[in-house]
Write a protein that holds these residues in place. Sequence first.
Motif, mmCIF file in Angstrom:
data_model
loop_
_atom_site.group_PDB
_atom_site.id
_atom_site.type_symbol
_atom_site.label_atom_id
_atom_site.label_comp_id
_atom_site.label_asym_id
_atom_site.label_seq_id
_atom_site.Cartn_x
_atom_site.Cartn_y
_atom_site.Cartn_z
ATOM 1 N N PHE A 113 0.832 -1.204 0.000
ATOM 2 C CA PHE A 113 0.000 0.000 0.000
ATOM 3 C C PHE A 113 0.867 1.254 0.000
ATOM 4 N N THR A 117 1.732 4.394 -3.324
ATOM 5 C CA THR A 117 1.611 5.856 -3.339
ATOM 6 C C THR A 117 2.713 6.497 -4.164
ATOM 7 N N HIS A 123 0.072 1.219 -8.162
ATOM 8 C CA HIS A 123 -1.182 1.847 -7.719
ATOM 9 C C HIS A 123 -2.339 1.370 -8.579
ATOM 10 N N ARG A 124 -2.153 1.354 -9.889
ATOM 11 C CA ARG A 124 -3.214 0.919 -10.797
ATOM 12 C C ARG A 124 -3.589 -0.542 -10.533
ATOM 13 N N ARG A 127 -5.208 -0.930 -6.966
ATOM 14 C CA ARG A 127 -6.544 -0.333 -6.971
ATOM 15 C C ARG A 127 -7.547 -1.256 -7.668
ATOM 16 N N HIS A 131 -10.686 -2.939 -5.817
ATOM 17 C CA HIS A 131 -12.016 -2.588 -6.306
ATOM 18 C C HIS A 131 -12.798 -3.827 -6.738
#
Length: 198
Positions: A113, A117, A123-124, A127, A131
Motif C-alpha cells: 500500500f 503511493t 497503484h493501478r 486499486r 475494487h
Amino acid sequence: MPNTHPGTDRGREVRRRLLATAAELIAELGWTAVSTRVLAARAGVRPGLVHYHFANLPALLREAAMTDVRRLLADTETGLDGLDPERAVAEILTALDAYTGHDPASLLMTETFLAATRDPELHRELRAAVHDFRRRVTDLLARHRVPEPAATAAVLLAAFDGIVIHKALDPALDAHRTLPVFRRLIAAATGDETEEDE
C-alpha cells in the motif's frame, strides 16, 4: 549449466523462486531496501537472472506483491460464498486474527500500500484488485438490502485494513473485541437492531 529460459521448467522454477523470495524480502526489509544483489543471493541465483526474467527490479517487486495480494483477496472472496452480511463480517474478522501486524503477510500488504503511493503502475494494479473485491462485498450487501452498499463495502474494507495495522500496536484487537461492534453497525444499517450481543 541448466537452461534458465523462461519457457523451460528450470526457467519457470527460477522465476517462481525469485517472486517468492521478493515477497519475503519486501516483508522482511521493506520495499525500498530490496536490491537485485540481495534478492539474487537469497534466491540462490546469479544477479543477471533477475533481469533475464523481469524487465527490472520494480517490475519483479510489483508482480511478487500483487501475486500475494490477489491470492489473499481471492481466498477471502471464496469464503464469502452464501453468507449473509453479519456472517461474512464474522468470517473476515476471525480470519484477521491470524494476522498480528508484524507477520510477513501483514507487512507485505502494508509495504505494498505504501509503495503504491509512489509507483503509478503498482497503484493501478492494487486499486483494480481492491475494487474487484469491494464489488463482490458490495454485491453481497446489496442482495441483503443494506443501504448504500458500495459506500458500506468501502468503509468495511477500510476498517478491516485498519484493524490489521492497529494490531501491530494493540495485539488484543481481535474478533472477540471487534465483532460485537460490527454487529451493532450492521444491525443499525439494516434496521434490524436486536438485543445487545454477548
